[in-house]
Design an enzyme around this catalytic site. Structure first.
Site, mmCIF file in Angstrom:
data_model
loop_
_atom_site.group_PDB
_atom_site.id
_atom_site.type_symbol
_atom_site.label_atom_id
_atom_site.label_comp_id
_atom_site.label_asym_id
_atom_site.label_seq_id
_atom_site.Cartn_x
_atom_site.Cartn_y
_atom_site.Cartn_z
ATOM 1 N N ASP A 24 -50.492 28.496 -48.813
ATOM 2 C CA ASP A 24 -51.536 29.288 -49.677
ATOM 3 C C ASP A 24 -50.462 30.753 -50.002
ATOM 4 O OD1 ASP A 24 -53.296 29.139 -47.774
ATOM 5 O OD2 ASP A 24 -54.027 31.050 -47.336
ATOM 6 N N LYS A 81 -60.341 27.480 -52.834
ATOM 7 C CA LYS A 81 -61.282 27.133 -51.642
ATOM 8 C C LYS A 81 -62.398 27.704 -52.112
ATOM 9 C CE LYS A 81 -58.922 29.256 -48.332
ATOM 10 N NZ LYS A 81 -58.902 28.313 -46.931
ATOM 11 N N GLY A 153 -55.209 35.159 -40.690
ATOM 12 C CA GLY A 153 -55.761 35.984 -41.404
ATOM 13 C C GLY A 153 -54.908 36.284 -39.629
ATOM 14 N N ARG A 165 -57.324 21.349 -29.509
ATOM 15 C CA ARG A 165 -57.161 20.709 -27.909
ATOM 16 C C ARG A 165 -58.997 20.459 -27.879
ATOM 17 N NH1 ARG A 165 -53.102 20.678 -24.081
ATOM 18 N NH2 ARG A 165 -51.883 22.550 -24.410
ATOM 19 N N GLY A 214 -53.546 30.609 -38.290
ATOM 20 C CA GLY A 214 -52.744 31.164 -37.084
ATOM 21 C C GLY A 214 -51.013 30.597 -37.262
ATOM 22 N N GLY A 235 -52.350 30.154 -43.872
ATOM 23 C CA GLY A 235 -52.112 31.240 -44.809
ATOM 24 C C GLY A 235 -51.304 31.826 -45.235
ATOM 25 N N SER A 236 -51.399 33.104 -44.531
ATOM 26 C CA SER A 236 -50.748 33.997 -44.164
ATOM 27 C C SER A 236 -49.549 34.581 -44.086
ATOM 28 C CB SER A 236 -52.163 35.441 -43.671
ATOM 29 O OG SER A 236 -53.276 35.224 -43.616
#
Lengths: 296, 191
Positions: A24, A81, A153, A165, A214, A235-236
Site C-alpha cells: 500500500d 481500490k 489496519g 486456514r 495484518g 497495507g499499513s
C-alpha cells in the site's frame, strides 16, 4: 486476431505476481520506496487502512490525481481500490489505466447486496474472502485473483491466519468428497457447481490467492506463505512502522516472502528493523468497525 | 537422457506453471532458490514475474555471476517476459540489474499497461502457429549479431534465440501447449 481482457490475460497477471509482495502506498515517494524494495506491485490509496480506521467516516476510491501520480512514478503494476458494488468507481479506475482493481472491504461498501459484475471489465479484479464459499462467489462474479481478508489496519495477523486456514481447509475437505456430494455442497457454499467441481478435481482455487490484512513483520509474511498463500499484501505494516527503517522493513518482507521456508534467512532479515506498527487486539474493535464483515 | 533436470529460477513469478510444463514433458523440474542449486540442472528457465523484483533478488543472492557461469558452461537458458528482460544485454529505459547475456535490447512494458495485455496467434520458426499470451509484455527493440529472430507480432520481434539462449516476450507456460518447452528441452539435449 488480437483479444484483450481475456480470462487468461487477467488471471495471468496475478500468476506473475506470485511469490511477491504488494505494498500500500499513498504517494509517489512511497511508491518509489516500495519499488526499490522489490515490491511486485503497489496499491494506490489516499490513506492506509490504519488511518482509514482512525479517521472514520465514509472511505471512497482515491483521488484520480493521486492515482496518476503513482502510476507515473513506477514501472511495476499499480492497483487501486473501489468500494464493494461501486461499479462506476471501477469504470473510472479502468479509464485511468490501473492494472488491477481491488473491490475492497477497506472502503465503505456502496452496495450491501451486490458485488461488481467483474465480467463487464477488461481490467482484472482482486477480491477479499474469509472462506472457500466467499472466494468462489467472487470468482463466479469474475474476480481473477483472490486475497484472504484478515482484519486490515490492525497489524494483527490473527484474522489473516484464520481466513487462510479456512480457505485451504475448505479446499482439502472438498477434495476428499465423493462426486455425488458436490451438488449439495455447492448449495451450502452458495457457489456455482462448476467451480465447486473444479476445486474438488484440482485441489486448489482456479485463481491465485494472496494473504492480506495484518502483516506487519517479515515473520508474519513468511507465516502466511507457509500456510499456503501465493503472495502477500502489506497495507499499513510498512509505512506505519518506525520511519527511519521503512525501506529496510519493506525489503526484509520481500526477502521473507521469497525464502519463507528458511528460518536462518528469516532470522537475519528480521534484525534491526525498528518498531513495527502498533497493533490492535481484535476483541477491542467494535463489531460495527470490523472491515472483514463487509461483503458476503 | 531420460531424467533431465531443468531448473526454474524460483525467486518470484510463474514458477509453478513452468515446472508443470517441464514435468509434462517427462523431465524433472527443480526450483532454483540459491546459486548452489544450479549445479544439479542441465538447463534453466527464468520465468515471468516482475523483472525489477527478480533482478534485485538475483543480485542479493549472488545469482548474477552464477547464471553467467552457467551460461559460459554452455548450458541453455530460456527467459519468458521478465526473464527475457533479464537476459537482455540492455534495456531501452531505466536502470535495473540485468544478466546482459543475450545480444538484444528489450523495451519493458512495451505494449502498454494491463488493459492492453492480449492474446494473439504467432507463427514461430521451427514450431508453427502458437497462441501467445502477452501480459504487460516487453518486446525486442533490436537484435544484435548472431541472434536469430524466431517470431514477430506484426513487425515487432517477440521471440529470439542466440545459441544456447532462448527468449520470448510471451508466456507459453500459461497455455496447455508444450511445444516451446519441448523446443527448449531439445536445446538441452543437444547442448
Amino acid at each position: 486476431m488480437i483479444e484483450t481482457g481475456t480470462l487468461r490475460v487477467k488471471t495471468g497477471l496475478a500468476e506473475m505476481l506470485k511469490g511477491g509482495v504488494i505494498m500500500d502506498v499513498t504517494d509517489a515517494e512511497q511508491a518509489k520506496i516500495a519499488e526499490d524494495a522489490g515490491a511486485v506491485a503497489v496499491m494506490a490509496l489516499e490513506r492506509v487502512p490504519a488511518d482509514i480506521r482512525a479517521a472514520g467516516g465514509v472511505a471512497r476510491m482515491a483521488d484520480p490525481t493521486k492515482i496518476e501520480e503513482i502510476i507515473n512514478a513506477v514501472t511495476i503494476p499499480v492497483m487501486a481500490k473501489a468500494r464493494i458494488g461501486h461499479f462506476v468507481e471501477a469504470q473510472i479506475l479502468e479509464a485511468l489505466g490501473v492494472d488491477y482493481i481491488d473491490e475492497s472491504e477497506v472502503l465503505t461498501p456502496a452496495d450491501e447486496e451486490h458485488h461488481i459484475n467483474k465480467w463487464d471489465f477488461k481490467v482484472p479484479f482482486v477480491c477479499g474472502c474469509r472462506d472457500l464459499g466467499e472466494a468462489l462467489r467472487r470468482i463466479s462474479e469474475g474476480a481473477a485473483m483472490i486475497r484472504t481478508k484478515g482484519e486490515p489496519g490492525t497489524g494483527n495477523i490473527v484474522e489473516a491466519v484464520r481466513h487462510m486456514r479456512s480457505v485451504n481447509g475448505g479446499i482439502a475437505w472438498l477434495k476428499g468428497l465423493r462426486d455425488d456430494e458436490l451438488f449439495a455442497v455447492a448449495k451450502e457454499l452458495q457457489a456455482p457447481y462448476e467451480l465447486v467441481k473444479w476445486v474438488h478435481d484440482n485441489g486448489r482455487l482456479p485463481v491465485v490467492n494472496f494473504s492480506a490484512g495484518g502483516v506487519a513483520t517479515p515473520a508474519d509474511a513468511a507465516l502466511m506463505m507457509q500456510l499456503g498463500a501465493d503472495g502477500v499484501f502489506v497495507g499499513s505494516g510498512i509505512f506505519k512502522s518506525e520511519e527511519e527503517y521503512v525501506a529496510k522493513r519493506a525489503k526484509a518482507i520481500v526477502q521473507a516472502t521469497t525464502h519463507y521456508g528458511d528460518p536462518e534467512l528469516l532470522a537475519r532479515v528480521s534484525k534491526d528493523l525498528g518498531e513495527p506498527m502498533v497493533g490492535i487486539e481484535i476483541s477491542q474493535i467494535p463489531q460495527a468497525e470490523m472491515m472483514q464483515e463487509r461483503g458476503w | 537422457m531420460n531424467n533431465i533436470k531443468i531448473g526454474v529460477l524460483a525467486l518470484q513469478g510463474a514458477i509453478r506453471e513452468h515446472t508443470q510444463h517441464i514435468e509434462a514433458l517427462g523431465a524433472t523440474g527443480v526450483a532454483v532458490k540459491w546459486p548452489r542449486d544450479l549445479s544439479e540442472v542441465a538447463g534453466l528457465i527464468i520465468p515471468g514475474g516482475e523483472s525489477t523484483t527478480i533482478g534485485k533478488l538475483m543480485v542479493e543472492y549472488g545469482f548474477t555471476e552464477a547464471i553467467r557461469d552457467f551460461n559460459a558452461a554452455g548450458k541453455p537458458i530460456y527467459g519468458t517476459c521478465a526473464g527475457m528482460i533479464l537476459l537482455a544485454k540492455k534495456i531501452t529505459e531505466g536502470n535495473q540489474p540485468l544478466l546482459s547475456l543475450m545480444n538484444i535490447e528489450a523495451r519493458r512494458n512495451a505494449f502498454g499497461r494491463q488493459r492492453e495485455s492480449f492474446e494473439a496467434d504467432l507463427d514461430i520458426k521451427d514450431i508453427g502457429l502458437f497462441k501467445a499470451i502477452f501480459i504487460r509484455a516487453p518486446w525486442i527493440e533490436t537484435v544484435g549479431e548472431s541472434v536469430e529472430t524466431m517470431a514477430e507480432f506484426g513487425n515487432i520481434k517477440v521471440m529470439a534465440r542466440q545459441g544456447s539462449l532462448l527468449a520470448s516476450a510471451f508466456h507459453p507456460e500459461l497455455t496447455g501447449d508444450l511445444r516451446v518447452h519441448k523446443y527448449f528441452l531439445d536445446m538441452i539435449k543437444e547442448a
